[in-house]
Write an enzyme that holds these catalytic residues in place. Structure first.
Site: not given
Length: 317
Positions: A146-147, A150, A221
């Site tokens: 997930h990070e 980003h 997100e």
């Protein structure tokens, strides 16, 4: 492990991209309108130049500054070999030239965040002690994905630019309101009117900018959740990590507001993150696609992540 099929992935990516363009474009348009109201076309050009300079400056801010202020400590490869193996595999799948440097924060909160830019080679992912203790290796891999998503899509720079635009709009809007308040007696004396549209923009611009920024953050997100699943092929792992986070947040809220109390719906509009249950629901909707190779071995997927980090971790109170 269930993953997401290609057609659905493309559709979700398109939706997230269009939402991002709409929200970021609305912020830029609002800033331009305020600049135009202040000084006409010259004000509009000054606003455009200010945004361009801010975008260039924000992209050059070293990630180490943010990490140092957060109390993050860099993790060497020998200190977290399994986590770096996961990060390397995810970076390979994401076609990144550089593997983000992992950092450790001695904090009992369950949290992780990304800083820097993956393209510039200064990207970093910070993980708290609480997260390493609470999540399994499989769930931690989903959080890292997930990070990393980003970083892959430049969300850190995009949100920093959105924050700059929001602050500029808020200050310009409040300055314009104060100026009108001071000049109101003079306007009455000389029978000078103010266009209602201009007055409306000046009044609502600070609030509108804040809501747009928060909506953009929530949009990114959702997009990072989707891209993480595309990298890991494991929506269930990320959903389980979110469930742990929700349990932690629920316990914290109950300690403040009492049992079975939730934040009012209007407060969710003022949140930078979407409701966890909605994120979990979207992840659970990703079904019946072709399988994707797992990032970690099945035999160790349920082990706690802190067992793979060779650093002195203080005991949580």
């Amino acid at each position: 492990m269930p993953a997401i099929n290609r057609s659905e992935l493309i559709q979700r990516r398109l939706e997230n991209f269009l939402g991002t363009c709409l929200l970021l474009g609305s912020l830029a348009t609002l800033a331009g309108l305020l600049g135009y109201l202040f000084a006409g076309w010259a004000g509009l050009l000054w606003t455009a130049a200010m945004v361009a300079v801010a975008a260039a400056a924000l992209s050059g801010v070293p990630a180490t500054i943010v990490l140092r202020r957060s109390g993050a400590l860099p993790l060497a490869h020998w200190q977290a070999p399994r986590l770096y193996q996961i990060a390397s595999e995810l970076a390979r799948r994401a076609e990144l030239k550089h593997v983000p440097l992992l950092h450790y924060i001695p904090d009992e909160q369950i949290n992780a965040f990304a800083v820097g830019s993956a393209q510039r080679g200064n990207g970093g992912i910070a993980i708290t002690e609480g997260l390493l203790r609470a999540l399994s290796l499989r769930e931690t891999a989903a959080v890292i994905a997930h990070e990393l998503s980003h970083l892959r899509h430049g969300d850190t720079r995009m949100l920093a630019l959105a924050s700059f635009l929001t602050n500029a709009i808020v200050y310009l809007g409040l300055f314009a309101q104060l100026t009108l308040l001071i000049a109101f007696p003079w306007l009455l004396e000389h029978e000078q009117g103010i266009p209602l549209i201009s007055l409306f923009i000046i009044v609502i611009s600070p609030t509108a900018a804040l809501l747009l920024q928060l909506s953009l953050s929530r949009n990114r997100e959702y997009a990072a959740d989707l891209e993480a699943v595309a990298l890991t092929g494991d929506p269930e792992g990320l959903a389980q990590a979110l469930e742990v986070l929700e349990h932690y947040q629920s316990a914290w809220l109950e300690s403040i507001f009492g049992k079975k109390r939730r934040l009012p719906l209007r407060h969710r509009w003022l949140s930078s993150h979407p409701p966890i249950q909605e994120r979990i629901r979207r992840l659970q909707d990703l079904t019946n696609p072709p399988p994707t190779p797992p990032v970690i071995g099945i035999d160790c997927s349920h082990e706690r992540a802190d067992g793979w980090v060779q650093i002195p971790v203080r005991r949580l109170r």
